[in-house]
Write an enzyme that holds these catalytic residues in place. Structure first.
Site, mmCIF file in Angstrom:
data_model
loop_
_atom_site.group_PDB
_atom_site.id
_atom_site.type_symbol
_atom_site.label_atom_id
_atom_site.label_comp_id
_atom_site.label_asym_id
_atom_site.label_seq_id
_atom_site.Cartn_x
_atom_site.Cartn_y
_atom_site.Cartn_z
ATOM 1 N N GLU A 195 -0.715 43.755 -1.783
ATOM 2 C CA GLU A 195 -2.118 44.106 -1.515
ATOM 3 C C GLU A 195 -2.833 42.926 -0.876
ATOM 4 O OE1 GLU A 195 -4.918 44.122 -4.878
ATOM 5 O OE2 GLU A 195 -3.144 44.272 -6.145
ATOM 6 N N CYS A 212 -1.851 46.728 -7.600
ATOM 7 C CA CYS A 212 -0.664 46.124 -8.240
ATOM 8 C C CYS A 212 0.469 47.114 -8.450
ATOM 9 C CB CYS A 212 -1.044 45.528 -9.587
ATOM 10 S SG CYS A 212 -2.322 44.298 -9.462
ATOM 11 N N HIS A 266 2.235 45.655 -16.698
ATOM 12 C CA HIS A 266 1.567 44.853 -15.666
ATOM 13 C C HIS A 266 0.691 43.817 -16.385
ATOM 14 C CE1 HIS A 266 -0.847 43.445 -12.467
ATOM 15 N NE2 HIS A 266 -1.943 44.065 -12.877
HETATM 16 P P1 HMG Z 1 -14.754 37.223 -19.082
HETATM 17 O O1 HMG Z 1 -16.043 37.939 -19.108
HETATM 18 O O2 HMG Z 1 -14.710 35.885 -18.446
HETATM 19 O O3 HMG Z 1 -14.155 36.984 -20.513
HETATM 20 O O4 HMG Z 1 -13.738 38.209 -18.349
HETATM 21 P P2 HMG Z 1 -14.471 37.697 -21.916
HETATM 22 O O5 HMG Z 1 -15.801 37.278 -22.409
HETATM 23 O O6 HMG Z 1 -14.148 39.187 -21.819
HETATM 24 O O7 HMG Z 1 -13.373 36.951 -22.781
HETATM 25 C C1 HMG Z 1 -12.013 37.151 -22.566
HETATM 26 C C2 HMG Z 1 -11.298 37.082 -23.909
HETATM 27 O O8 HMG Z 1 -11.374 35.732 -24.401
HETATM 28 C C3 HMG Z 1 -11.952 37.954 -24.996
HETATM 29 O O9 HMG Z 1 -10.918 38.433 -25.807
HETATM 30 C C4 HMG Z 1 -12.800 36.951 -25.786
HETATM 31 O O10 HMG Z 1 -13.056 37.339 -27.111
HETATM 32 C C5 HMG Z 1 -11.894 35.725 -25.726
HETATM 33 P P3 HMG Z 1 -10.857 40.018 -26.182
HETATM 34 O O11 HMG Z 1 -12.108 40.307 -26.897
HETATM 35 O O12 HMG Z 1 -10.774 40.745 -24.845
HETATM 36 O O13 HMG Z 1 -9.609 40.123 -26.966
HETATM 37 N N1 HMG Z 1 -12.583 34.450 -25.914
HETATM 38 C C6 HMG Z 1 -12.082 33.437 -26.636
HETATM 39 N N2 HMG Z 1 -10.942 33.322 -27.353
HETATM 40 C C7 HMG Z 1 -10.723 32.132 -27.996
HETATM 41 N N3 HMG Z 1 -11.596 31.080 -27.954
HETATM 42 C C8 HMG Z 1 -12.735 31.169 -27.243
HETATM 43 C C9 HMG Z 1 -13.024 32.388 -26.557
HETATM 44 N N4 HMG Z 1 -14.053 32.801 -25.769
HETATM 45 C C10 HMG Z 1 -13.773 34.072 -25.370
HETATM 46 N N5 HMG Z 1 -13.578 30.128 -27.194
HETATM 47 C C11 HMG Z 1 -11.797 39.215 -17.495
HETATM 48 C C12 HMG Z 1 -12.343 38.314 -18.575
HETATM 49 C C13 HMG Z 1 -10.310 39.429 -17.711
HETATM 50 C C14 HMG Z 1 -12.511 40.584 -17.549
HETATM 51 C C15 HMG Z 1 -12.032 38.527 -16.108
HETATM 52 O O14 HMG Z 1 -11.256 37.371 -16.034
HETATM 53 C C16 HMG Z 1 -11.741 39.414 -14.923
HETATM 54 O O15 HMG Z 1 -12.608 40.173 -14.479
HETATM 55 N N6 HMG Z 1 -10.491 39.339 -14.352
HETATM 56 C C17 HMG Z 1 -10.093 40.155 -13.212
HETATM 57 C C18 HMG Z 1 -9.884 41.606 -13.590
HETATM 58 C C19 HMG Z 1 -8.681 41.840 -14.458
HETATM 59 O O16 HMG Z 1 -7.791 41.041 -14.558
HETATM 60 N N7 HMG Z 1 -8.640 43.052 -15.066
HETATM 61 C C20 HMG Z 1 -7.519 43.474 -15.871
HETATM 62 C C21 HMG Z 1 -7.269 44.975 -15.836
HETATM 63 S S1 HMG Z 1 -7.225 45.635 -14.179
HETATM 64 C C22 HMG Z 1 -5.645 45.215 -13.567
HETATM 65 O O17 HMG Z 1 -4.804 44.820 -14.323
HETATM 66 C C23 HMG Z 1 -5.418 45.352 -12.112
HETATM 67 C C24 HMG Z 1 -5.450 44.055 -11.321
HETATM 68 O O18 HMG Z 1 -4.263 43.330 -11.553
HETATM 69 C C25 HMG Z 1 -5.631 44.356 -9.839
HETATM 70 C C26 HMG Z 1 -4.676 45.326 -9.163
HETATM 71 O O19 HMG Z 1 -4.262 46.354 -9.665
HETATM 72 O O20 HMG Z 1 -4.423 45.063 -7.980
HETATM 73 C C27 HMG Z 1 -6.613 43.165 -11.720
#
Ligand code: HMG
Length: 391
Positions: free
Chosen positions: A83, A115, A237
């Site tokens: 992609e 992906c 994935h």
């Molecule tokens: P964010 O807002 O930075 O993080 O976004 P958050 O506030 O959701 O925190 C992440 C996790 O860290 C949470 O855990 C927090 O609790 C924890 P969860 O509640 O989810 O279990 N946390 C901590 N843990 C320990 N100590 C701390 C601490 N602080 C927080 N101090 C997000 C995270 C992944 C959403 C962001 O990085 C993002 O948008 N990434 C890109 C999108 C993505 O990867 N999506 C995944 C699903 S879609 C997919 O897989 C397709 C893709 O590969 C593309 C394709 O298909 O081509 C993306």
């Protein structure tokens, strides 16, 4: 198509980039608690392409050892999944075909659906092998994931290529014909043609992924697939490794099972070793999970592996395979570990400069700096044409 023919993954080879940015370095820049990255999303570091690396150089690096071992006589098709394509018309696989000196009697095509398309490529390859078991198909999944600097997606970048030889009577994984499918029109993650970085609604993308796990599994069951208890491991994935844990918990809950964390770790923990240090390699990600599982110390002969491939937008597929007796002698564990260990650690300023780098669009001659120590490089752009060379 013969019902008794077994087809699947005969060889699998991983490549990644010249550079690595650790999440400690990123955390110092973003001000985030590094535990959020290490524990919250399960990421230690991410691969960063050098100025003279891209999906083609990574793909050729991954595929070259496969050709060295098996030759190209039986390969009549290359399916390249990505992609982060480099051209709207020409397939990136044609550059790989040229770099690797493959025969002209080859069909080469590029596939896209976020992906997921690595799995589409694998399924198309299986169809071709069932049509003519004397032929093999080279499947390549390669991507460099990129979000805006300072965005929450930034911590989930990465880059890698996986090349797989798909053949009858495979040496690594025999794949079933049964698949569970799911498609839904969702704007969880996308990249319009005029942007170099992806747009994403992070929390929506996680929900969309979980919805797709459910949908693909439901269809898999309706198609007469195996039961959950049959599987020794699950490759999901992995946009970040904690997503695999979330997905597996969700699948267990969907089945009405109480979630025992030890079971979740047993099911997915062995698939996360490479992704946790490479980051999201989009189409290649799930197959890096398979590489980590096979390269690990556990003996897996005869075990069944479940695969859940997800691509935003969204499409998902659940399918299954069995690890073939004797698979260990065909692995490339040392090569894979060397590809990860050889990466040079970079600081935030270097990463930022690479992130912002782009070629001028004036059609002039633009050489790239010599940075990669890998076998192939992007030498530059001339008259709007990308020039690749062995290093
Ligand atoms: P964010 O807002 O930075 O993080 O976004 P958050 O506030 O959701 O925190 C992440 C996790 O860290 C949470 O855990 C927090 O609790 C924890 P969860 O509640 O989810 O279990 N946390 C901590 N843990 C320990 N100590 C701390 C601490 N602080 C927080 N101090 C997000 C995270 C992944 C959403 C962001 O990085 C993002 O948008 N990434 C890109 C999108 C993505 O990867 N999506 C995944 C699903 S879609 C997919 O897989 C397709 C893709 O590969 C593309 C394709 O298909 O081509 C993306």
């Amino acid at each position: 198509m013969s019902a008794d023919l077994t087809a699947g993954i005969h060889d699998l080879s991983v490549a990644t980039t010249q550079y690595v940015l650790t999440h400690e370095t990123l955390a110092r820049q973003t001000g985030a608690d590094v535990a959020k990255y290490h524990k919250g999303i399960g990421q230690q570091s991410m691969s960063v392409p050098a100025a003279d690396e891209d999906i083609v150089t990574m793909a050729a690096t991954a595929a070259a050892p496969i050709l060295a071992r098996h030759g190209s006589d039986r390969i009549r098709t290359i399916v390249f999944a990505t992609e982060t394509g480099i051209d709207q018309a020409k397939a990136a696989g044609i550059y790989v075909h040229s770099l690797l000196g493959m025969p002209s009697a080859t069909r080469v095509v590029e596939l896209k659906q976020a992906c997921y398309s690595g799995t589409a490529a694998l399924q198309f390859a299986l169809g071709l092998v069932h049509r003519d078991p004397s032929r093999q198909v080279l499947v390549i999944a390669a991507d460099s994931s990129k979000y805006e600097l300072g965005s929450s997606g930034e911590a989930t970048q990465g880059a890698a290529a996986v090349a797989m030889l798909v053949a009858a009577d495979p040496a690594l994984i025999r794949l079933d014909n049964t698949s569970g499918l799911f498609t839904a029109d969702i704007m969880d993650f996308w990249r319009p043609n005029y942007l170099t970085t992806a747009l994403v609604d992070g929390q929506e993308s996680i929900s969309a992924y979980l919805q797709a796990v459910e949908g693909a599994w439901k269809d898999y069951t309706e198609q007469g697939g195996r039961s959950l208890a049959d599987f020794g491991a699950f490759c999901y994935h992995q946009p970040f490794t904690k997503m695999a844990y979330k997905a597996h918990r969700h699948l267990l809950q969907y089945h009405g099972h109480d979630v025992d964390e030890a079971d979740v770790v047993r099911a997915v923990g062995r698939t996360t070793g490479y992704n946790s240090v490479i980051g999201n390699s989009y189409t290649a990600s799930m197959y890096l999970g398979l590489a980590a599982l096979l390269d690990g110390s556990d003996e897996l002969t005869g075990q069944s592996v479940g695969f859940l491939s997800y691509g935003s937008g969204s499409v998902a597929e659940f399918f299954a395979g069995d690890v073939v007796p004797g698979y260990r002698t065909h692995l490339r564990t040392d090569q894979h570990r060397a590809a990860i260990d050889r990466r040079a650690d970079i600081d935030y300023a270097t990463y930022r400069a690479l992130h912002q780098r782009s070629f001028p669009t004036d059609g002039g001659d633009h050489a790239t700096p010599r940075e990669t120590t890998g076998p192939y490089r992007l030498a530059g752009l001339s008259g709007h044409k990308r020039i690749y060379e062995p290093r």
